[in-house]
Design an enzyme around this catalytic site. Structure first.
Site, PDB file in Angstrom:
ATOM      1  N   ASP A  10     -63.311  21.988 -12.881  1.00  0.00           N
ATOM      2  CA  ASP A  10     -63.243  20.888 -13.843  1.00  0.00           C
ATOM      3  C   ASP A  10     -63.527  21.400 -15.252  1.00  0.00           C
ATOM      4  O   ASP A  10     -64.654  21.323 -15.751  1.00  0.00           O
ATOM      5  CB  ASP A  10     -64.216  19.774 -13.421  1.00  0.00           C
ATOM      6  CG  ASP A  10     -63.788  19.102 -12.129  1.00  0.00           C
ATOM      7  OD1 ASP A  10     -62.562  19.030 -11.873  1.00  0.00           O
ATOM      8  OD2 ASP A  10     -64.650  18.655 -11.369  1.00  0.00           O
TER       9      ASP A  10
ATOM     10  N   LYS B  37     -55.313  12.511  -7.058  1.00  0.00           N
ATOM     11  CA  LYS B  37     -55.780  11.181  -6.614  1.00  0.00           C
ATOM     12  C   LYS B  37     -54.759  10.098  -6.987  1.00  0.00           C
ATOM     13  O   LYS B  37     -55.057   9.137  -7.686  1.00  0.00           O
ATOM     14  CB  LYS B  37     -57.139  10.843  -7.230  1.00  0.00           C
ATOM     15  CG  LYS B  37     -58.273  11.699  -6.702  1.00  0.00           C
ATOM     16  CD  LYS B  37     -59.604  11.030  -6.951  1.00  0.00           C
ATOM     17  CE  LYS B  37     -60.752  11.927  -6.586  1.00  0.00           C
ATOM     18  NZ  LYS B  37     -60.888  13.061  -7.518  1.00  0.00           N
ATOM     19  N   PHE B  38     -53.555  10.265  -6.469  1.00  0.00           N
ATOM     20  CA  PHE B  38     -52.518   9.270  -6.745  1.00  0.00           C
ATOM     21  C   PHE B  38     -52.955   7.892  -6.235  1.00  0.00           C
ATOM     22  O   PHE B  38     -53.506   7.759  -5.145  1.00  0.00           O
ATOM     23  CB  PHE B  38     -51.202   9.674  -6.073  1.00  0.00           C
ATOM     24  CG  PHE B  38     -50.621  10.955  -6.612  1.00  0.00           C
ATOM     25  CD1 PHE B  38     -50.302  11.084  -7.959  1.00  0.00           C
ATOM     26  CD2 PHE B  38     -50.399  12.048  -5.778  1.00  0.00           C
ATOM     27  CE1 PHE B  38     -49.755  12.261  -8.460  1.00  0.00           C
ATOM     28  CE2 PHE B  38     -49.855  13.231  -6.266  1.00  0.00           C
ATOM     29  CZ  PHE B  38     -49.535  13.337  -7.611  1.00  0.00           C
TER      30      PHE B  38
ATOM     31  N   ILE C 206     -47.701   2.534  -6.402  1.00  0.00           N
ATOM     32  CA  ILE C 206     -46.774   1.948  -5.422  1.00  0.00           C
ATOM     33  C   ILE C 206     -46.065   3.091  -4.677  1.00  0.00           C
ATOM     34  O   ILE C 206     -46.031   4.234  -5.168  1.00  0.00           O
ATOM     35  CB  ILE C 206     -45.759   0.988  -6.097  1.00  0.00           C
ATOM     36  CG1 ILE C 206     -44.886   1.738  -7.123  1.00  0.00           C
ATOM     37  CG2 ILE C 206     -46.485  -0.176  -6.765  1.00  0.00           C
ATOM     38  CD1 ILE C 206     -43.720   0.908  -7.659  1.00  0.00           C
ATOM     39  N   PRO C 207     -45.512   2.790  -3.489  1.00  0.00           N
ATOM     40  CA  PRO C 207     -44.917   3.859  -2.666  1.00  0.00           C
ATOM     41  C   PRO C 207     -43.923   4.743  -3.417  1.00  0.00           C
ATOM     42  O   PRO C 207     -44.005   5.983  -3.354  1.00  0.00           O
ATOM     43  CB  PRO C 207     -44.238   3.090  -1.530  1.00  0.00           C
ATOM     44  CG  PRO C 207     -45.071   1.854  -1.385  1.00  0.00           C
ATOM     45  CD  PRO C 207     -45.505   1.482  -2.773  1.00  0.00           C
TER      46      PRO C 207
ATOM     47  N   THR D 279     -43.532   5.379  -6.622  1.00  0.00           N
ATOM     48  CA  THR D 279     -44.149   6.219  -7.659  1.00  0.00           C
ATOM     49  C   THR D 279     -44.958   7.357  -7.030  1.00  0.00           C
ATOM     50  O   THR D 279     -44.905   8.502  -7.504  1.00  0.00           O
ATOM     51  CB  THR D 279     -45.034   5.348  -8.584  1.00  0.00           C
ATOM     52  OG1 THR D 279     -44.227   4.297  -9.093  1.00  0.00           O
ATOM     53  CG2 THR D 279     -45.603   6.153  -9.734  1.00  0.00           C
TER      54      THR D 279
ATOM     55  N   THR E  65     -67.286   9.259  -4.119  1.00  0.00           N
ATOM     56  CA  THR E  65     -68.706   9.572  -3.877  1.00  0.00           C
ATOM     57  C   THR E  65     -69.611   9.105  -5.026  1.00  0.00           C
ATOM     58  O   THR E  65     -70.830   9.158  -4.917  1.00  0.00           O
ATOM     59  CB  THR E  65     -68.901  11.085  -3.645  1.00  0.00           C
ATOM     60  OG1 THR E  65     -68.131  11.792  -4.628  1.00  0.00           O
ATOM     61  CG2 THR E  65     -68.454  11.504  -2.275  1.00  0.00           C
TER      62      THR E  65
ATOM     63  N   GLN F 192     -72.982  11.287  -9.324  1.00  0.00           N
ATOM     64  CA  GLN F 192     -72.675  11.037  -7.905  1.00  0.00           C
ATOM     65  C   GLN F 192     -73.720  10.122  -7.281  1.00  0.00           C
ATOM     66  O   GLN F 192     -74.861  10.073  -7.730  1.00  0.00           O
ATOM     67  CB  GLN F 192     -72.634  12.371  -7.135  1.00  0.00           C
ATOM     68  CG  GLN F 192     -71.573  13.347  -7.624  1.00  0.00           C
ATOM     69  CD  GLN F 192     -70.166  12.981  -7.147  1.00  0.00           C
ATOM     70  OE1 GLN F 192     -69.901  11.847  -6.753  1.00  0.00           O
ATOM     71  NE2 GLN F 192     -69.252  13.933  -7.215  1.00  0.00           N
TER      72      GLN F 192
ATOM     73  N   GLY G  23     -68.591  21.411  -7.507  1.00  0.00           N
ATOM     74  CA  GLY G  23     -68.236  21.619  -8.911  1.00  0.00           C
ATOM     75  C   GLY G  23     -69.421  22.122  -9.692  1.00  0.00           C
ATOM     76  O   GLY G  23     -69.777  23.298  -9.633  1.00  0.00           O
TER      77      GLY G  23
END
Ligand code: C5P
Length: 224
Positions: A11, A63-64, A67-68, A70, A116, A183, A203
């Site tokens: 990150d 992390k899409f 809609i299906p 896209t 998380t 977290q 991370g």
């Protein structure tokens, strides 16, 4: 295959830092993969750098959540980067998960359950009435239905997920101490693996400060 597998959450936008992370994680007793999330993937040179990575286990944490059509189009659009793993939020719905799984071909598709960084209070705030554990279980069943390859959940829910999902389990929210940062559902790497996690995602506990020393601490923590 090495017993313990860890994805380093890269990150940062700083490619020099990523090169250093990769260098320090070669030839150790742990098998390391590299997770690239929204910060790096949206940075100016991120895409080209990923293209240059060969022979490493790389994970595109997009992390899409869409809609299906896209979701499946986005997965096709990143297929040239040859990620071994990609993420989609299970809350995208069963049709989107199925469309994404079809589009992902050789790439392992990971379903993300409850972030998380959320606890029961946080879930209520966004309108979910189930508690974290029940919602994770519910979403794990959906991942099974959509034939996903892996699940992201906290290390606290590994046993629950395992009861209904037979793919790989990947756990972020890993901390060596009780310092949580943002977290909420944390566990140590040792406990996460004892619970049955296939991979830990780590991370800041590795990338902040002295990376070499932090990796040595992890190796010691796992009694390797
Ligand atoms: O620094 P830290 O170890 O908390 O980083 C955790 C990484 O895992 C971040 O890159 C974050 O985006 C990702 N992640 C998470 N929780 C999820 C899914 C992914 O923390 N449920």
């Amino acid at each position: 295959m090495k017993k313990y597998k860890v994805f380093i959450a890269c990150d940062t936008k700083d490619i020099k830092k990523i090169r250093m992370i990769i260098k320090e994680t070669q030839n150790t007793k742990i098998f390391f993969g590299y997770k690239f999330g929204l910060e790096f993937l949206n940075s100016k040179n991120g895409r080209n750098y990923i293209k240059s990575l060969k022979k490493l286990t790389i994970f595109g944490d997009y992390k899409f959540l869409d809609i299906p059509n896209t979701c499946s189009s986005a997965i096709k659009a990143v297929s040239d980067l040859k990620f071994k793993y990609l993420t989609i939020h299970i809350s995208s719905g069963l049709d989107a998960l199925r469309a994404a799984k079809k589009a992902s071909k050789k790439t392992n598709l990971i379903g993300v359950t409850v972030l998380t960084s959320l606890n029961n209070k946080g879930l209520k705030e966004i309108g979910y009435n189930k508690d974290v554990k029940k919602l994770v279980l519910h979403q794990a069943k959906l991942a099974t239905k959509a034939k996903l390859d892996a699940i992201v959940c906290s290390a606290q829910e590994v046993k629950i997920v395992k009861s209904v999902f037979k793919g790989e389990i990947i756990t972020p929210g890993i901390r060596f101490s009780s310092k949580k940062d943002d977290q909420k559902r944390i566990l140590t790497p040792k406990k996460a693996f004892e619970n049955g996690a296939d991979w830990c995602v780590i991370g800041r506990n590795i990338t902040k400060g002295n990376i070499k020393k932090n990796i040595q601490s992890l190796i010691k923590h796992l009694n390797l």
